[in-house]
Design an enzyme around this catalytic site. Sequence first.
Site, PDB file in Angstrom:
ATOM      1  CB  CYS A 187      -0.910  -0.003   1.224  1.00 39.15           C
ATOM      2  SG  CYS A 187      -1.916   1.486   1.327  1.00 39.15           S
ATOM      3  CB  CYS A 191      -2.322   4.844   4.023  1.00 35.49           C
ATOM      4  SG  CYS A 191      -3.676   3.997   3.196  1.00 35.49           S
ATOM      5  CB  SER A 192      -0.862   1.257   6.842  1.00 36.46           C
ATOM      6  OG  SER A 192      -2.043   1.733   7.475  1.00 36.46           O
ATOM      7  CB  CYS A 193      -4.750  -0.596   2.495  1.00 42.22           C
ATOM      8  SG  CYS A 193      -5.514   1.033   2.431  1.00 42.22           S
TER       9      CYS A 193
END
Lengths: 206, 206, 206, 206
Positions: free
Chosen positions: C113, C116-118
């Site tokens: 990702c 972000c941090s999906c």
Amino acid sequence: MDGVHDLGGLDGFGPVDAPKTEPVFAEDWERRAARATIAATLGLRIPMPRFRHSIERMEPSHYLGSSYKEHWVTGTATLLVEEGKTTQEDLDRRSGGHFPLSRPGRGVLEPVAPTQPRFVVGDAVRVRAWHPAGHTRAPRYVQGKRGVIVRYDGLHNFADVEAHGGGQIPVPAYSVRFEATELWGEAAEPNAHMHVDLYDNYLEPA
Amino acid sequence: MDGVHDLGGLDGFGPVDAPKTEPVFAEDWERRAARATIAATLGLRIPMPRFRHSIERMEPSHYLGSSYKEHWVTGTATLLVEEGKTTQEDLDRRSGGHFPLSRPGRGVLEPVAPTQPRFVVGDAVRVRAWHPAGHTRAPRYVQGKRGVIVRYDGLHNFADVEAHGGGQIPVPAYSVRFEATELWGEAAEPNAHMHVDLYDNYLEPA
Amino acid sequence: MTEHEHDHDHGHDHHPAPLAPIEARVAAIEAVLRDANVIEPEALDSVIETFEHTMGPMNGAKVVARAWVDPEYRERLLADGTPAIAELGFGGPEGDHMVVVANTPEVHNLVVCTLCSCYPWPVLGLPPKWYKAPAYRSRAVREPRALLAEMGSPIPDDVDVRVWDSSAEVRYLVLPERPPNTDGLSEEELAALVTRDAMIGVQRVL
Amino acid sequence: MTEHEHDHDHGHDHHPAPLAPIEARVAAIEAVLRDANVIEPEALDSVIETFEHTMGPMNGAKVVARAWVDPEYRERLLADGTPAIAELGFGGPEGDHMVVVANTPEVHNLVVCTLCSCYPWPVLGLPPKWYKAPAYRSRAVREPRALLAEMGSPIPDDVDVRVWDSSAEVRYLVLPERPPNTDGLSEEELAALVTRDAMIGVQRVL
């Protein structure tokens, strides 16, 4: 390298904080940092592109979070280590804490020969999407983009090889004009042009 | 916004430091940060895109220099201020120091209506060089680039408007495949493809 | 924390107050959530416990092992991940639009990702720190082969590297290849072979 | 500095030694330069004094005033900046490839160095901090009109904004328009009107 030093077009930094005046050196350490930087680059015969690259290799959050004088300190100390004049441990001990240095370089010395101009004013060019791992003066925001030569600046030593120990290789340099829409698409401001000074080696006919 | 959170292709971060295992929460504050973040976003009914944008607006050096749990803390506190539940001064007082918050947003709420799919698997598309000032899920490294639709994922709420108070507007979403050379030019690795999930609104026929 | 309180009054001069420790910032948010009657943070303790104890790569490993032993399940899983994963009891936030991508002798898949941090919480839990850190996010889409080699999984040149940037609603799970000489193992024994890293795609061989 | 020394031994565990203060880092570099016999930093004191006292915008202001009063000088200056500037006694490092760009009622020029901090030392001195900081460098090429308006110089829509990114060897000086109602002023009085900001291009009207 496409590092955070290559700031053109990056968003999120807020307004420019520009006081009307400021001293050349606000604090004594800044004066001494400038002196030590000039001393080291002269004493070690560090070409300017190599010095610039020593700063570009700073940890990105450190680069963005510190002043340019601190960049000088970090780059200079990194070069002193890389030239065998000191070590990380020695700098830590001397400074009484952690002395942050730049990361190792990933640049590769490209085989480049001196050349003569391939373009004249008015020529349409495209900037190569070269994205070299080492030092380059082709900003990311123009790589792959089309522009027009607006000025020929003569032969200059190619920074990309001088930064990596390749010596002084004279190549042509130009100023290239870009339409704002070519660079920024739908976010472009009206009636605006960006000019970037680019070596012949960065360009191809458009 | 083309911020530093949009990390694809940026160079200079060094090797990935990946320990074999790590606890879900290494320290107690991380557990409490996660709890407080979920609590705040539920309690204030903050849509996920708005929460993500509160993090994207962090000071860039702070974003790059802190862990994701600290991002959550910063975004959550910023939203609590923006929702009128606290102030910078109150947070400073309560935390006994400076509590760094995110910058104000520059996003503009685009007028977007629900749409139906314009593309099918196999279609060649170009990602708009939109470069919006606010939240977007179109990474900078694909804006302006050509790819091919490889999967249709149905209708999803468009993050770009939901982040800025525009509510839930369902639009089509796809997975788009890009050749590495289209994205990274001469630096592309061989035999590699990048797939990015993109809303219909980001795309135009190629 | 208390050692910083006396600096608060200086926040507006040229020596800003020191950064509040992260623990104190979390405590400040918790206090605001209570005092402003947003929500009691403790009300979310059960959610946090779910992250720690119920979600995690052991769930994804069960999905992978089932696909290895049951060709019809594998077919359903690759055709539509979400309901197939729900058959084993896994689903919910960050897992309700699952796409499973299968490694083969000709294809290696890698998930990232960049924005972000999906991450697919129900099958993998919360992501490890490195997954959310700049080095992985910046390099996975730019130089996946170099990154995988550094992380211990060099990919042969004739294998197509497919990177999946989970930039919208879909969350990805990599289905690794079943290791050789595992014919006699039970589904449970097979699941024990499956690592988090293999399901992200940073490990090719189990 | 001494309060950090006791932490040095912990540099290799999970609590790295605190950052050495910048003053201590500069002192460490100075000591290395001496101990490794690279050079005595004090040998560069005269260069530093030149930066503080000899270089500066007062030099550029003389160039501008001369161009305002002497049409032939203006012509020479715009045709080939370096020798024309040398006529007034200014030249040297970071000033030996000068290009002067003239503002007109139809054109406004703005200078930036997006990659580092290039600046025409002989005519402007060392750059102010904001010129080297990320906000200016990132925005000048992307949204020059918004930036100039914020900095007090809105540019009319029908004026072409020309941004010059000094990415190679050339250094730029903006020749501002002569203010109205200054016919009776001497060259020296005119020079006193010229500001650093006008010669960078962030100020349009004097």
